[in-house]
Design a protein around this motif. Structure first.
Motif, PDB file in Angstrom:
ATOM      1  N   ILE A  70       0.853  -1.179   0.000  1.00 42.93           N
ATOM      2  CA  ILE A  70       0.000   0.000   0.000  1.00 42.93           C
ATOM      3  C   ILE A  70       0.893   1.234   0.000  1.00 42.93           C
ATOM      4  O   ILE A  70       1.938   1.265   0.654  1.00 42.93           O
ATOM      5  N   GLY A  71       0.514   2.233  -0.779  1.00 41.29           N
ATOM      6  CA  GLY A  71       1.308   3.450  -0.867  1.00 41.29           C
ATOM      7  C   GLY A  71       0.994   4.417   0.260  1.00 41.29           C
ATOM      8  O   GLY A  71      -0.157   4.530   0.698  1.00 41.29           O
ATOM      9  N   VAL A  72       2.020   5.110   0.730  1.00 42.51           N
ATOM     10  CA  VAL A  72       1.851   6.115   1.782  1.00 42.51           C
ATOM     11  C   VAL A  72       2.120   7.481   1.164  1.00 42.51           C
ATOM     12  O   VAL A  72       3.245   7.764   0.747  1.00 42.51           O
ATOM     13  N   PRO A  73       1.114   8.360   1.068  1.00 44.62           N
ATOM     14  CA  PRO A  73       1.331   9.684   0.484  1.00 44.62           C
ATOM     15  C   PRO A  73       2.387  10.477   1.257  1.00 44.62           C
ATOM     16  O   PRO A  73       2.511  10.341   2.475  1.00 44.62           O
ATOM     17  N   GLU A  81      -3.957  10.325  -1.646  1.00 49.39           N
ATOM     18  CA  GLU A  81      -3.569   9.138  -2.410  1.00 49.39           C
ATOM     19  C   GLU A  81      -3.677   9.402  -3.897  1.00 49.39           C
ATOM     20  O   GLU A  81      -4.589  10.102  -4.356  1.00 49.39           O
ATOM     21  N   ASP A  82      -2.757   8.840  -4.653  1.00 44.11           N
ATOM     22  CA  ASP A  82      -2.769   8.992  -6.112  1.00 44.11           C
ATOM     23  C   ASP A  82      -3.141   7.653  -6.735  1.00 44.11           C
ATOM     24  O   ASP A  82      -2.302   6.754  -6.823  1.00 44.11           O
ATOM     25  N   PRO A  83      -4.393   7.491  -7.167  1.00 46.41           N
ATOM     26  CA  PRO A  83      -4.810   6.205  -7.736  1.00 46.41           C
ATOM     27  C   PRO A  83      -4.006   5.803  -8.961  1.00 46.41           C
ATOM     28  O   PRO A  83      -3.910   4.625  -9.297  1.00 46.41           O
ATOM     29  N   ALA A  84      -3.378   6.788  -9.632  1.00 44.87           N
ATOM     30  CA  ALA A  84      -2.620   6.468 -10.837  1.00 44.87           C
ATOM     31  C   ALA A  84      -1.313   5.754 -10.510  1.00 44.87           C
ATOM     32  O   ALA A  84      -0.778   5.016 -11.336  1.00 44.87           O
ATOM     33  N   THR A  85      -0.787   5.974  -9.307  1.00 47.97           N
ATOM     34  CA  THR A  85       0.491   5.349  -8.965  1.00 47.97           C
ATOM     35  C   THR A  85       0.342   4.236  -7.941  1.00 47.97           C
ATOM     36  O   THR A  85       1.162   3.334  -7.873  1.00 47.97           O
ATOM     37  N   ASN A 100      -6.701  -6.257   5.383  1.00 53.92           N
ATOM     38  CA  ASN A 100      -6.218  -5.515   6.558  1.00 53.92           C
ATOM     39  C   ASN A 100      -4.804  -5.900   6.956  1.00 53.92           C
ATOM     40  O   ASN A 100      -4.412  -5.697   8.102  1.00 53.92           O
ATOM     41  N   HIS A 101      -4.027  -6.433   6.034  1.00 53.17           N
ATOM     42  CA  HIS A 101      -2.584  -6.619   6.209  1.00 53.17           C
ATOM     43  C   HIS A 101      -1.894  -5.931   5.033  1.00 53.17           C
ATOM     44  O   HIS A 101      -2.165  -6.280   3.873  1.00 53.17           O
ATOM     45  N   PHE A 102      -1.019  -4.977   5.323  1.00 51.64           N
ATOM     46  CA  PHE A 102      -0.370  -4.235   4.245  1.00 51.64           C
ATOM     47  C   PHE A 102       1.120  -4.056   4.506  1.00 51.64           C
ATOM     48  O   PHE A 102       1.557  -3.898   5.650  1.00 51.64           O
ATOM     49  N   ASN A 103       1.865  -4.051   3.421  1.00 57.62           N
ATOM     50  CA  ASN A 103       3.312  -3.862   3.409  1.00 57.62           C
ATOM     51  C   ASN A 103       3.601  -2.453   2.895  1.00 57.62           C
ATOM     52  O   ASN A 103       3.140  -2.089   1.810  1.00 57.62           O
ATOM     53  N   VAL A 104       4.331  -1.654   3.672  1.00 55.87           N
ATOM     54  CA  VAL A 104       4.642  -0.283   3.261  1.00 55.87           C
ATOM     55  C   VAL A 104       6.050  -0.209   2.687  1.00 55.87           C
ATOM     56  O   VAL A 104       6.942  -0.936   3.106  1.00 55.87           O
ATOM     57  N   HIS A 105       6.222   0.689   1.747  1.00 59.19           N
ATOM     58  CA  HIS A 105       7.529   0.924   1.139  1.00 59.19           C
ATOM     59  C   HIS A 105       8.048   2.294   1.590  1.00 59.19           C
ATOM     60  O   HIS A 105       8.392   2.480   2.734  1.00 59.19           O
ATOM     61  N   LEU A 106       8.082   3.272   0.700  1.00 61.43           N
ATOM     62  CA  LEU A 106       8.624   4.584   1.044  1.00 61.43           C
ATOM     63  C   LEU A 106       7.718   5.284   2.047  1.00 61.43           C
ATOM     64  O   LEU A 106       6.497   5.299   1.893  1.00 61.43           O
ATOM     65  N   LEU A 107       8.333   5.872   3.079  1.00 61.74           N
ATOM     66  CA  LEU A 107       7.583   6.531   4.143  1.00 61.74           C
ATOM     67  C   LEU A 107       8.011   7.994   4.273  1.00 61.74           C
ATOM     68  O   LEU A 107       9.198   8.307   4.138  1.00 61.74           O
ATOM     69  N   PRO A 108       7.071   8.887   4.567  1.00 60.73           N
ATOM     70  CA  PRO A 108       7.459  10.266   4.885  1.00 60.73           C
ATOM     71  C   PRO A 108       8.055  10.335   6.294  1.00 60.73           C
ATOM     72  O   PRO A 108       8.244   9.312   6.947  1.00 60.73           O
ATOM     73  N   GLU A 109       8.322  11.544   6.773  1.00 56.64           N
ATOM     74  CA  GLU A 109       8.922  11.680   8.099  1.00 56.64           C
ATOM     75  C   GLU A 109       7.969  11.101   9.156  1.00 56.64           C
ATOM     76  O   GLU A 109       6.769  10.959   8.922  1.00 56.64           O
ATOM     77  N   THR A 113       3.997   9.848   8.862  1.00 55.26           N
ATOM     78  CA  THR A 113       3.712   8.419   8.777  1.00 55.26           C
ATOM     79  C   THR A 113       2.700   8.025   9.851  1.00 55.26           C
ATOM     80  O   THR A 113       1.737   7.290   9.582  1.00 55.26           O
ATOM     81  N   ALA A 114       2.913   8.500  11.076  1.00 60.25           N
ATOM     82  CA  ALA A 114       1.991   8.194  12.167  1.00 60.25           C
ATOM     83  C   ALA A 114       0.595   8.733  11.875  1.00 60.25           C
ATOM     84  O   ALA A 114      -0.417   8.072  12.164  1.00 60.25           O
ATOM     85  N   ARG A 115       0.524   9.901  11.282  1.00 63.57           N
ATOM     86  CA  ARG A 115      -0.783  10.474  10.927  1.00 63.57           C
ATOM     87  C   ARG A 115      -1.513   9.562   9.953  1.00 63.57           C
ATOM     88  O   ARG A 115      -2.705   9.265  10.122  1.00 63.57           O
ATOM     89  N   TRP A 116      -0.800   9.106   8.939  1.00 63.35           N
ATOM     90  CA  TRP A 116      -1.407   8.222   7.938  1.00 63.35           C
ATOM     91  C   TRP A 116      -1.865   6.913   8.568  1.00 63.35           C
ATOM     92  O   TRP A 116      -2.952   6.404   8.271  1.00 63.35           O
ATOM     93  N   VAL A 117      -1.028   6.361   9.437  1.00 62.95           N
ATOM     94  CA  VAL A 117      -1.396   5.112  10.113  1.00 62.95           C
ATOM     95  C   VAL A 117      -2.698   5.295  10.885  1.00 62.95           C
ATOM     96  O   VAL A 117      -3.608   4.452  10.822  1.00 62.95           O
TER      97      VAL A 117
END
Length: 624
Positions: A70-73, A81-85, A100-109, A113-117
């Motif tokens: 799952i992408g993290v803006p 979120e950008d549906p195109a990417t 309800n199980h997701f693997n994250v890649h690139l994370l913001p500060e 990140t905590a806000r998104w979570v």
């Protein structure tokens, strides 16, 4: 079974903490105003699991059995979120597909990140029937290798050596310290599952994934993997734990020709030395200790027999003899088995594609592949997002709902043990202060420095005295001055320091392929000539980042000192070269004399290269 308990008032919002008449505070996950047994924080985990399991629909059960990326803006907001990417928006994946199980890649500060979570966890309550919280997982992200198929640079997190560097230290206490530190940083931003440790053995010199292993020795790998689990999971899984996935069962190291099983040309695992059991040894240690999950590798065993029976030549995630027969029945593992990513469908990213890693079952369609994975005994499909296929298999009578229950029970147990049903949220304001603390950064830098392996050193070359004029190549500007040295041209310097990456052959046909360092281990003629030319003028300290066992044969004659590192900053390297920190690393694998010698070694046999230039365990360690 606990009775359902009424509450005195309806909750203002689903998922709010409310108080039952007996004073118990709970989260009203299904929004019905009563405390169901699965919402009752006082009940045993098994009782809560069984209560929720009987309430779930087949689509909800199927959603639990998938773990996708799952992408993290960058903003930390679901609204951006950008549906195109992205491979799918959170609303689609959580609300429609009930995953309800997701693997994250690139994370913001960290704060973002905590806000998104937190936003994602609120969505999980608002958009699903039973408010099952999300479990977020990550590949290793506390070191240096940026490979979106396997690992990420530390960035905001404290930076430590790669697993190979921890193996070079041979120190279980350091591994526990690393794991405890990483656990606290994961917890701060809401990451509750680790797709590591990698327990594979580094027995094929050309294999691209050795940097993430604990080297070639099964005893060392087993001991360090156990220490890793001690630090992340603790004595038993609980609200302060990060659940680990040990991989890649039953050992992903013996790759034919050293090619990686992510790619069609690397699908075969071979055992010409008959050492299948050697690769299984560290997994036995991990299973005896206890671990939340196991991940089989992509590889397809060729010519392997178990207990006198030929093993089906299909990828390990499809292999019933290995997953059910060996792992479940013989070794007694009853935790989660999650496949590696993308066994069922093609992957796409960055203008490249990668075929499904359905090695040995390429002829099967998507539904047939999923059916074979379930029959093998796996609980969760990694990197896929097609729960509707599982639903259809149940509707067609090909998979009984009771088979889903077996896997869902295991998956729910981990969520409950982690405390996610009771509190999945994180403190956004505190996240930044808990990640990359000065103490954690300092501990990581010291581990980087101590893992440095001095392979050759002429008298009087090291340590470098303060103020020494140094000609540096491959180091960041300002690193010398920060270490108390002077930057100089080759003509003015008293010594040169040259940092090199271990060689590899660039490839970029398939998705992810460019990030895997594969192929030749030999340096090109230009690099060797440059070191030789410098050595003709002044002593040269050659440092090589050993993400694989580079062929150092042509560099050794021109090196006043030859040093191996495994993910080390310039500052940490210079801590060693100036004598501030004592290097105590020893090689975690053998270094072959040539490409030909590497090719002649048997992929499953540790240290099998003839007439190696350095052996595992080599390293000049100063006592005191």
């Amino acid at each position: 079974m606990s009775e359902t308990r009424g509450v005195t008032r309806a909750p203002a919002q689903r998922g709010d903490r409310i108080t039952a008449p007996d004073g118990t505070v709970f989260r009203d996950l299904n929004g019905n105003g009563t405390m169901e047994p699965y919402e009752d924080p006082r009940l045993p985990v098994e009782e809560r699991v069984e209560d929720l399991l009987r309430r779930l629909s087949v689509p909800e059960k199927a959603g639990l059995m998938f773990q996708s990326i799952i992408g993290v803006p960058a903003s930390g907001s679901l609204a951006d979120e950008d549906p195109a990417t992205a491979r799918g928006t959170a609303a689609d994946l959580v609300g429609s597909r009930l995953m309800n199980h997701f693997n994250v890649h690139l994370l913001p500060e960290p704060r973002l990140t905590a806000r998104w979570v937190n936003e994602l966890q609120h969505l999980a309550v608002e958009a699903t029937p039973h408010g099952i919280p999300v479990t977020l997982s990550t590949d290793p992200r506390h070191a240096w290798a940026e490979n979106q198929g396997a690992s990420f640079r530390a960035d905001h997190f404290s930076a430590w050596p790669e697993a190979l560097g921890l193996a070079a230290l041979r120190d279980e206490d350091v591994v526990r310290e690393f794991a405890r530190t990483a656990r606290e940083e994961y917890l701060a931003v809401g990451l509750r599952a680790a797709l590591h440790p990698t327990v594979d053995l580094a027995t094929e010199p050309r294999w691209a994934r050795q940097y993430g292993t604990f080297g070639q020795d099964p005893d060392l790998a087993g001991r360090l993997a156990v220490a890793h689990l001690d630090g992340f999971e603790g004595e038993r899984l609980g609200p302060g734990s990060v659940a680990c996935t040990a991989k890649h069962f039953p050992g992903g190291g013996p790759q034919k020709d050293g090619e990686d099983a992510h790619f069609p040309y690397g699908r075969e695992q071979v055992y010409p030395g008959g050492m299948f059991e050697r690769h299984l040894e560290p997994f036995r240690r991990v299973l005896e200790r206890g671990v939340s999950a196991i991940m089989p590798y992509y590889g397809m065993p060729v010519g392997l027999t178990l207990h006198g029976r030929p093993v089906e030549e299909v990828g390990f995630g499809f292999n019933r003899q290995v997953v059910t027969g060996l792992l479940r029945e013989e070794l007694g593992f009853d935790g989660v088995v999650c496949t590696d990513w993308g066994l069922v469908t093609e992957s796409r990213a960055g203008g490249r594609t990668l075929p499904a890693r359905a090695w040995g079952v390429e002829h099967l369609d998507v539904a047939e592949r999923v059916l074979k994975i379930l029959d093998a005994g796996c609980d969760q499909l990694g990197g896929e997002q097609c729960p509707e296929v599982v639903v259809a298999l149940v509707e067609r009578g090909l998979v009984p709902e009771s088979r889903l229950d077996v896997s869902v029970r295991r998956l729910l147990r981990v969520k409950f043990e982690l405390g996610l049903f009771d509190d999945p949220f994180v403190d956004e304001d505190a996240a930044g202060a808990r990640v990359g603390t000065p103490g954690a950064v300092a501990a990581g830098r010291r581990a980087q420095a101590e893992s440095v392996t001095v392979l050759h050193r002429e008298p009087g070359v090291l340590p470098l005295a303060p103020g020494t004029p140094v000609h540096a190549e491959g180091l960041e500007a300002g690193a010398l001055e920060a270490a108390g040295l002077r930057s100089a041209t080759a003509e003015q310097a008293e010594v040169a320091v040259v940092r090199l990456q271990a060689p590899w052959e660039p490839r970029d046909t398939y998705m992810l392929e460019a990030q895997f360092h594969a192929g030749s281990l030999e340096f090109d003629d230009g690099t060797v000539r440059r070191v030789a030319d410098l050595a003709a003028e002044l002593p040269v300290v050659v440092t090589v980042n050993l993400d694989r066992p580079a062929v150092l044969t042509p560099l050794l004659p021109h090196s006043a000192a030859l040093v191996g590192v495994y993910g080390t900053s310039d500052a940490a390297l210079l801590d060693v070269l100036t004598g501030r920190v004592r290097a105590r690393g020893r090689l975690p694998f053998q270094l072959p004399r040539s490409d030909a010698a590497a090719a002649a070694s048997r992929p499953d046999v540790p240290g099998d290269s003839p007439e190696a230039i350095f052996e595992a365990g080599d390293g000049l360690v100063d006592e005191g």
